[in-house]
Design an enzyme around this catalytic site. Sequence first.
Site, PDB file in Angstrom:
ATOM      1  N   HIS A   1       0.810   5.126   1.558  1.00 37.09           N
ATOM      2  CA  HIS A   1       0.095   5.951   2.519  1.00 37.09           C
ATOM      3  C   HIS A   1       0.709   7.353   2.506  1.00 37.09           C
ATOM      4  O   HIS A   1       1.932   7.492   2.556  1.00 37.09           O
ATOM      5  CB  HIS A   1       0.214   5.338   3.920  1.00 37.09           C
ATOM      6  CG  HIS A   1      -0.514   6.129   4.955  1.00 37.09           C
ATOM      7  ND1 HIS A   1      -1.883   6.089   5.086  1.00 37.09           N
ATOM      8  CD2 HIS A   1      -0.065   7.009   5.880  1.00 37.09           C
ATOM      9  CE1 HIS A   1      -2.254   6.909   6.059  1.00 37.09           C
ATOM     10  NE2 HIS A   1      -1.162   7.473   6.555  1.00 37.09           N
TER      11      HIS A   1
ATOM     12  N   SER B   1       4.751   6.932   2.322  1.00 31.08           N
ATOM     13  CA  SER B   1       5.406   5.672   2.678  1.00 31.08           C
ATOM     14  C   SER B   1       4.773   4.533   1.887  1.00 31.08           C
ATOM     15  O   SER B   1       3.551   4.451   1.776  1.00 31.08           O
ATOM     16  CB  SER B   1       5.181   5.355   4.174  1.00 31.08           C
ATOM     17  OG  SER B   1       5.544   6.442   5.002  1.00 31.08           O
TER      18      SER B   1
ATOM     19  N   ASN C   1       0.854  -1.189   0.000  1.00 27.94           N
ATOM     20  CA  ASN C   1       0.000   0.000   0.000  1.00 27.94           C
ATOM     21  C   ASN C   1       0.890   1.239   0.000  1.00 27.94           C
ATOM     22  O   ASN C   1       2.036   1.195   0.448  1.00 27.94           O
ATOM     23  CB  ASN C   1      -0.862  -0.011   1.271  1.00 27.94           C
ATOM     24  CG  ASN C   1      -1.805   1.179   1.338  1.00 27.94           C
ATOM     25  OD1 ASN C   1      -2.438   1.546   0.348  1.00 27.94           O
ATOM     26  ND2 ASN C   1      -1.896   1.802   2.504  1.00 27.94           N
TER      27      ASN C   1
ATOM     28  N   ASP D   1      -2.055   0.658   8.439  1.00 24.92           N
ATOM     29  CA  ASP D   1      -0.929   1.554   8.135  1.00 24.92           C
ATOM     30  C   ASP D   1       0.280   1.318   9.035  1.00 24.92           C
ATOM     31  O   ASP D   1       1.004   2.260   9.376  1.00 24.92           O
ATOM     32  CB  ASP D   1      -1.364   3.039   8.255  1.00 24.92           C
ATOM     33  CG  ASP D   1      -2.503   3.385   7.323  1.00 24.92           C
ATOM     34  OD1 ASP D   1      -2.586   2.792   6.235  1.00 24.92           O
ATOM     35  OD2 ASP D   1      -3.325   4.250   7.683  1.00 24.92           O
TER      36      ASP D   1
HETATM   37  C1  GRF Z   1      -2.880   8.751  -2.566  1.00 20.98           C
HETATM   38  O1  GRF Z   1      -2.600   9.925  -1.885  1.00 20.98           O
HETATM   39  C2  GRF Z   1      -2.449   7.557  -1.746  1.00 20.98           C
HETATM   40  O2  GRF Z   1      -1.346   7.814  -0.937  1.00 20.98           O
HETATM   41  C3  GRF Z   1      -3.655   7.284  -0.884  1.00 20.98           C
HETATM   42  O3  GRF Z   1      -4.749   7.582  -1.695  1.00 20.98           O
HETATM   43  C4  GRF Z   1      -4.371   8.524  -2.708  1.00 20.98           C
HETATM   44  C5  GRF Z   1      -4.717   7.895  -4.021  1.00 20.98           C
HETATM   45  O4  GRF Z   1      -4.514   8.768  -5.091  1.00 20.98           O
HETATM   46  N1  GRF Z   1      -3.626   5.943  -0.389  1.00 20.98           N
HETATM   47  P1  GRF Z   1      -4.594   8.221  -6.566  1.00 20.98           P
HETATM   48  O5  GRF Z   1      -5.966   7.556  -6.725  1.00 20.98           O
HETATM   49  O6  GRF Z   1      -3.489   7.241  -6.779  1.00 20.98           O
HETATM   50  O7  GRF Z   1      -4.469   9.421  -7.448  1.00 20.98           O
END
Ligand code: GRF
Length: 230
Positions: free
Chosen positions: A115, A142, A113, A151
Site C-alpha cells: 500500500h 507499507s 499487499n 489496509d
Molecule cells: C502501487 O503504488 C501499489 O502500492 C498500489 O498500486 C500501485 C501498483 O503499481 N497498491 P504497479 O502496478 O505495481 O506498477
Amino acid sequence: MSSSNTPLSLVALISGRGSNLGAIVHQCQQHRIPAQISTVISNNPDAPGLRIAQQAGIATRVIDHREYASRDEYDLALMKAIDETAPGLVVMAGFMRILSADFVRHYAGRLINIHPSLLPDLRGLNTHARALAAGNKQHGASVHFVTEDLDAGPLIIQAAVPVLKDDTPESLAQRVLKQEHRIYPLAIAWFAQGKLQIHGDQVLLDGKQQPEQGFGAAQKKAYSPQPLSS
Ligand code: GRF
C-alpha cells in the site's frame, strides 16, 4: 511457508502497470527470493503487467470482474483459479479490488499487499495527493498481511521518503514507487525463508518484534532495512 529446498510457489494478482510485479520477478530470477511465480492473474485484460509476466515465461490468466454478477461470484472464481496452483503465498501487486471477507479468510496468513502510504496513515485511494494535502513531511509504502479490514493488516515492512517542497502527487508517487520495488521483494523473501510469524496484530521477523512497528507513528520512523541487491 516453504520447506528448505522447495521454492515457495506464488500467485500474483494485478490490475495494471505491474512495476512491483516486475521487481519481484527480477529478484526471483536472480535467486534472491527462494520462490517461483506460478501464475499472474489480472482482473483487467489490458493490464500492461500481463506482458511483464509473459516475457518472463510466467503463465497468465485474466479473470475479468465485469463478467461476474457479484463480488462474491467473482471472488469464488478467483479463489478457484488461485487454488488450482496451490500457492504458498498470494501477492497482491496493484490489484485494485476489494476482496470479500470469505476470500481474505481463506488465505489468512498467506495473502499480502503493498500500500502506498505509511500505514496506518492514509488507508484507501489517492494516497499521494492526500499526503500532500495533509502537509505530511514524510510519506512512504507499507507491505502488510491482508485481513478483513481494508489496509489494516499486520505490517511486515515500511519504507519512508521525504515529502519535498515542490512535490506533485506524481513526483511523490515516483519516489515512493522506488521504495516499493525495494521492500516488496524483501518482504516476500522473508516469507519464503520462513522468517515471518504473525503474532496477534504484529509480525515477528526471526521471532522478534520489529521495534519500529506498533508504535502508532510510522511516519516518524519507518522500517527501512538493507535492500536485496538490484
Ligand atoms: C502501487 O503504488 C501499489 O502500492 C498500489 O498500486 C500501485 C501498483 O503499481 N497498491 P504497479 O502496478 O505495481 O506498477
